[in-house]
Scaffold this motif. Structure first.
Motif, PDB file in Angstrom:
ATOM      1  N   LYS A  11     -20.515  58.027  21.316  1.00 45.82           N
ATOM      2  CA  LYS A  11     -20.566  57.438  22.613  1.00 45.82           C
ATOM      3  C   LYS A  11     -22.020  57.919  23.433  1.00 45.82           C
ATOM      4  O   LYS A  11     -22.494  56.975  23.962  1.00 45.82           O
ATOM      5  CB  LYS A  11     -19.451  58.134  23.726  1.00 45.82           C
ATOM      6  CG  LYS A  11     -19.092  57.774  24.845  1.00 45.82           C
ATOM      7  CD  LYS A  11     -17.950  58.343  25.578  1.00 45.82           C
ATOM      8  CE  LYS A  11     -18.146  57.827  27.039  1.00 45.82           C
ATOM      9  NZ  LYS A  11     -16.749  58.159  27.696  1.00 45.82           N
ATOM     10  N   ALA A  12     -22.221  59.000  23.064  1.00 44.77           N
ATOM     11  CA  ALA A  12     -23.773  59.381  23.610  1.00 44.77           C
ATOM     12  C   ALA A  12     -24.775  58.460  22.845  1.00 44.77           C
ATOM     13  O   ALA A  12     -25.808  58.160  23.838  1.00 44.77           O
ATOM     14  CB  ALA A  12     -23.782  60.754  23.358  1.00 44.77           C
ATOM     15  N   ILE A  13     -24.811  58.209  21.561  1.00 47.82           N
ATOM     16  CA  ILE A  13     -25.741  57.362  21.027  1.00 47.82           C
ATOM     17  C   ILE A  13     -25.870  56.141  21.650  1.00 47.82           C
ATOM     18  O   ILE A  13     -26.832  55.495  22.068  1.00 47.82           O
ATOM     19  CB  ILE A  13     -25.489  57.505  19.432  1.00 47.82           C
ATOM     20  CG1 ILE A  13     -25.553  58.707  18.920  1.00 47.82           C
ATOM     21  CG2 ILE A  13     -26.379  56.245  18.960  1.00 47.82           C
ATOM     22  CD1 ILE A  13     -25.175  58.643  17.384  1.00 47.82           C
ATOM     23  N   ALA A  14     -24.722  55.239  21.951  1.00 44.79           N
ATOM     24  CA  ALA A  14     -24.371  54.277  22.566  1.00 44.79           C
ATOM     25  C   ALA A  14     -25.043  54.061  23.768  1.00 44.79           C
ATOM     26  O   ALA A  14     -25.810  53.195  24.386  1.00 44.79           O
ATOM     27  CB  ALA A  14     -23.068  53.645  22.367  1.00 44.79           C
ATOM     28  N   VAL A  69     -41.432  54.526  26.405  1.00 43.60           N
ATOM     29  CA  VAL A  69     -40.459  55.541  25.804  1.00 43.60           C
ATOM     30  C   VAL A  69     -40.469  56.145  24.460  1.00 43.60           C
ATOM     31  O   VAL A  69     -41.591  55.635  23.856  1.00 43.60           O
ATOM     32  CB  VAL A  69     -39.109  54.735  25.716  1.00 43.60           C
ATOM     33  CG1 VAL A  69     -38.645  54.079  27.233  1.00 43.60           C
ATOM     34  CG2 VAL A  69     -39.161  53.480  24.776  1.00 43.60           C
ATOM     35  N   GLY A  70     -39.881  57.292  24.395  1.00 43.80           N
ATOM     36  CA  GLY A  70     -40.058  58.064  23.168  1.00 43.80           C
ATOM     37  C   GLY A  70     -38.790  58.069  22.378  1.00 43.80           C
ATOM     38  O   GLY A  70     -37.640  57.468  22.817  1.00 43.80           O
ATOM     39  N   ASN A  71     -38.689  58.589  21.114  1.00 43.64           N
ATOM     40  CA  ASN A  71     -37.433  58.955  20.436  1.00 43.64           C
ATOM     41  C   ASN A  71     -36.511  59.961  21.134  1.00 43.64           C
ATOM     42  O   ASN A  71     -36.878  60.608  21.902  1.00 43.64           O
ATOM     43  CB  ASN A  71     -38.048  59.497  18.970  1.00 43.64           C
ATOM     44  CG  ASN A  71     -38.608  58.590  18.295  1.00 43.64           C
ATOM     45  OD1 ASN A  71     -38.591  57.463  18.489  1.00 43.64           O
ATOM     46  ND2 ASN A  71     -39.471  58.995  17.352  1.00 43.64           N
ATOM     47  N   VAL A  72     -35.198  59.699  20.730  1.00 41.05           N
ATOM     48  CA  VAL A  72     -34.260  60.582  21.219  1.00 41.05           C
ATOM     49  C   VAL A  72     -33.531  60.985  20.319  1.00 41.05           C
ATOM     50  O   VAL A  72     -32.884  60.598  19.244  1.00 41.05           O
ATOM     51  CB  VAL A  72     -33.426  59.678  22.333  1.00 41.05           C
ATOM     52  CG1 VAL A  72     -32.271  60.552  22.977  1.00 41.05           C
ATOM     53  CG2 VAL A  72     -34.052  59.092  23.374  1.00 41.05           C
ATOM     54  N   ARG A  73     -33.028  62.399  20.618  1.00 41.06           N
ATOM     55  CA  ARG A  73     -32.254  63.090  19.546  1.00 41.06           C
ATOM     56  C   ARG A  73     -30.910  63.524  20.082  1.00 41.06           C
ATOM     57  O   ARG A  73     -30.962  64.044  21.215  1.00 41.06           O
ATOM     58  CB  ARG A  73     -32.749  64.233  18.890  1.00 41.06           C
ATOM     59  CG  ARG A  73     -34.047  63.978  17.966  1.00 41.06           C
ATOM     60  CD  ARG A  73     -33.679  63.253  17.046  1.00 41.06           C
ATOM     61  NE  ARG A  73     -34.816  62.796  15.858  1.00 41.06           N
ATOM     62  CZ  ARG A  73     -35.597  61.712  16.255  1.00 41.06           C
ATOM     63  NH1 ARG A  73     -34.866  60.782  17.003  1.00 41.06           N
ATOM     64  NH2 ARG A  73     -36.369  61.315  15.309  1.00 41.06           N
ATOM     65  N   CYS A 117     -33.765  51.389  17.479  1.00 38.66           N
ATOM     66  CA  CYS A 117     -33.333  51.700  16.220  1.00 38.66           C
ATOM     67  C   CYS A 117     -32.302  52.857  16.675  1.00 38.66           C
ATOM     68  O   CYS A 117     -32.725  53.996  16.919  1.00 38.66           O
ATOM     69  CB  CYS A 117     -34.421  51.932  15.265  1.00 38.66           C
ATOM     70  SG  CYS A 117     -35.459  50.743  14.654  1.00 38.66           S
ATOM     71  N   LEU A 118     -31.138  52.447  15.891  1.00 39.99           N
ATOM     72  CA  LEU A 118     -30.133  53.641  15.932  1.00 39.99           C
ATOM     73  C   LEU A 118     -29.806  54.394  14.533  1.00 39.99           C
ATOM     74  O   LEU A 118     -29.714  53.586  13.645  1.00 39.99           O
ATOM     75  CB  LEU A 118     -28.831  53.138  16.476  1.00 39.99           C
ATOM     76  CG  LEU A 118     -28.674  52.856  17.963  1.00 39.99           C
ATOM     77  CD1 LEU A 118     -29.567  51.752  18.539  1.00 39.99           C
ATOM     78  CD2 LEU A 118     -27.095  52.334  18.561  1.00 39.99           C
ATOM     79  N   ASN A 119     -30.150  55.738  14.851  1.00 37.56           N
ATOM     80  CA  ASN A 119     -29.793  56.526  13.418  1.00 37.56           C
ATOM     81  C   ASN A 119     -30.470  55.826  12.296  1.00 37.56           C
ATOM     82  O   ASN A 119     -30.207  55.963  11.014  1.00 37.56           O
ATOM     83  CB  ASN A 119     -28.256  56.410  12.994  1.00 37.56           C
ATOM     84  CG  ASN A 119     -27.663  57.699  13.673  1.00 37.56           C
ATOM     85  OD1 ASN A 119     -28.355  58.536  14.222  1.00 37.56           O
ATOM     86  ND2 ASN A 119     -26.348  57.869  13.645  1.00 37.56           N
ATOM     87  N   SER A 149     -28.983  60.883  15.745  1.00 37.27           N
ATOM     88  CA  SER A 149     -28.125  62.313  15.666  1.00 37.27           C
ATOM     89  C   SER A 149     -29.115  63.459  15.281  1.00 37.27           C
ATOM     90  O   SER A 149     -29.998  63.152  14.234  1.00 37.27           O
ATOM     91  CB  SER A 149     -27.035  62.207  14.999  1.00 37.27           C
ATOM     92  OG  SER A 149     -26.110  61.321  15.344  1.00 37.27           O
ATOM     93  N   ASP A 150     -29.099  64.616  15.761  1.00 33.82           N
ATOM     94  CA  ASP A 150     -29.891  65.643  15.437  1.00 33.82           C
ATOM     95  C   ASP A 150     -29.500  66.433  14.184  1.00 33.82           C
ATOM     96  O   ASP A 150     -28.887  67.352  14.193  1.00 33.82           O
ATOM     97  CB  ASP A 150     -30.122  66.681  16.598  1.00 33.82           C
ATOM     98  CG  ASP A 150     -31.282  67.547  16.435  1.00 33.82           C
ATOM     99  OD1 ASP A 150     -31.532  68.147  15.495  1.00 33.82           O
ATOM    100  OD2 ASP A 150     -31.599  68.278  17.425  1.00 33.82           O
ATOM    101  N   GLU A 151     -29.744  65.726  12.924  1.00 37.44           N
ATOM    102  CA  GLU A 151     -29.404  66.332  11.792  1.00 37.44           C
ATOM    103  C   GLU A 151     -29.740  67.823  11.567  1.00 37.44           C
ATOM    104  O   GLU A 151     -28.891  68.703  11.290  1.00 37.44           O
ATOM    105  CB  GLU A 151     -29.945  65.661  10.685  1.00 37.44           C
ATOM    106  CG  GLU A 151     -29.642  64.022  10.724  1.00 37.44           C
ATOM    107  CD  GLU A 151     -28.163  63.770  10.523  1.00 37.44           C
ATOM    108  OE1 GLU A 151     -27.220  64.701  10.236  1.00 37.44           O
ATOM    109  OE2 GLU A 151     -27.829  62.419  10.678  1.00 37.44           O
ATOM    110  N   ALA A 152     -30.962  68.082  11.882  1.00 39.59           N
ATOM    111  CA  ALA A 152     -31.292  69.557  11.603  1.00 39.59           C
ATOM    112  C   ALA A 152     -30.551  70.566  12.457  1.00 39.59           C
ATOM    113  O   ALA A 152     -30.174  71.827  11.760  1.00 39.59           O
ATOM    114  CB  ALA A 152     -32.958  69.609  12.056  1.00 39.59           C
TER     115      ALA A 152
END
Length: 312
Positions: free
Chosen positions: A274-277, A293-297, A131-133, A147-150
């Motif tokens: 680009k980094a997200i993709a 695997v785990g979540n990525v920010r 899942c993306l964003n 994306s690291d919102e915080a």
């Protein structure tokens, strides 16, 4: 993605058909019967065959939801990343999952704005999903890349506070993405620095202009404008009120492709699409290999331009 020992010619030999027929069946090309198409795909799956150009499903929002500047930017980077990795993207609405039944798909990427796929997809499909964003579902083995919102909010707020701003407003549309930004905004504090944080929605019965007026009446000297598509309307609304940027009010927007063409050029928080993709395909390949695997920010990019005035 790792190649397998199984080849097109071996599949063709086992089924007693031509290599071309196997290729047509695996790549959804006309010219073969539905029965042969199904037999080829079933055998390929049993033999762990992987196409030289594996097909990845890209789950898009329902047709009733239009793609914004955010969605288009992310989609473009996913297409480029797929091309770099010699993958084919099968783009379909998240409401059309039944179309995956007879297709050779190795994994799926979801950009469903409704944030439901992390829960719904594992119940319907036995295919690796990223899942993306949007929220994933690690209990079902569905990680998320976001994306690291915080950290992004902290970066923008630190910049405004360092510039002397003490009354700061977050303009946000009442959406899931904006709510992700609202919480770190409301929790922001700076030791020894009294701040008034104004969370100002613009939705429902409150127009964007009314939201801006409300925040200005409360003494806001700076705005964070949540969402890639709201910079132009905010600039326009402030101009019609006779407010100059940054002389009268400072603005930090979310970055989009044409941000630099506004006057004055806005300071922005930019999602690194680009980094997200790239991370999405990396994570999907790990999932396909059976790895845990785990979540990525993904960190935001902060671009300093001309829309913030220093008050101190």
């Amino acid at each position: 993605m790792d190649s397998k020992k199984m080849t097109l010619s071996r599949i063709a030999s086992e089924l007693g058909v031509s290599t071309a027929a196997v290729s047509y069946a695996l790549n959804d090309r006309p010219g073969v019967s539905a029965d042969l198409r199904n037999r080829v795909r079933q055998l390929a799956k049993r033999r762990n065959y992987e196409s030289p150009s594996p097909q990845i499903a890209l789950l898009l929002p329902p047709g009733s939801l239009s793609l914004s500047a955010y969605g288009i930017s992310l989609l473009n980077e996913l297409r480029r990343e797929a091309d770099r990795r010699n993958c084919r993207l099968l783009m379909l609405s998240c409401t059309d999952l039944s179309l995956l039944e007879n297709r050779m798909v190795y994994g799926a990427l979801s950009v469903d704005f409704q944030r439901k796929m992390g829960t719904l997809f594992p119940r319907q499909k036995d295919i690796p999903l990223i899942c993306l964003n949007e929220p994933g579902n690690l209990m079902e083995g569905v990680p998320s890349i976001r994306s690291d919102e915080a950290a992004g909010i902290r970066c923008a707020m630190d910049y405004l506070v360092d510039a002397g701003h003490r009354r700061i407003a977050l303009l946000y549309f009442d959406s899931a993405a904006s709510r992700d930004r609202l919480e770190p905004f409301q929790r922001y504090e700076r030791f020894g620095c009294p701040l008034e944080l104004i969370a100002q929605p613009h939705s429902g019965n409150i127009s964007l202009s009314e939201a801006i007026c409300s925040a200005l009446e409360r003494g806001a000297s700076a705005f964070l404008v949540s969402g890639e598509r709201y910079a132009y309307p905010v600039y326009h609304s402030l101009a019609t009120m006779g407010k100059r940027i940054p002389d009268d009010v400072s603005v930090i927007c979310w970055e989009w492709a044409d941000a630099c063409y506004l006057t004055p050029a806005p300071t922005t928080l930019g999602q690194d699409f680009k980094a997200i993709a790239s991370a999405a395909f990396d994570l999907l390949e790990q999932k396909i290999r059976g790895e845990t695997v785990g979540n990525v920010r993904i960190p935001y990019r902060f671009r300093i331009r001309e829309s913030v005035r220093k008050l101190n």
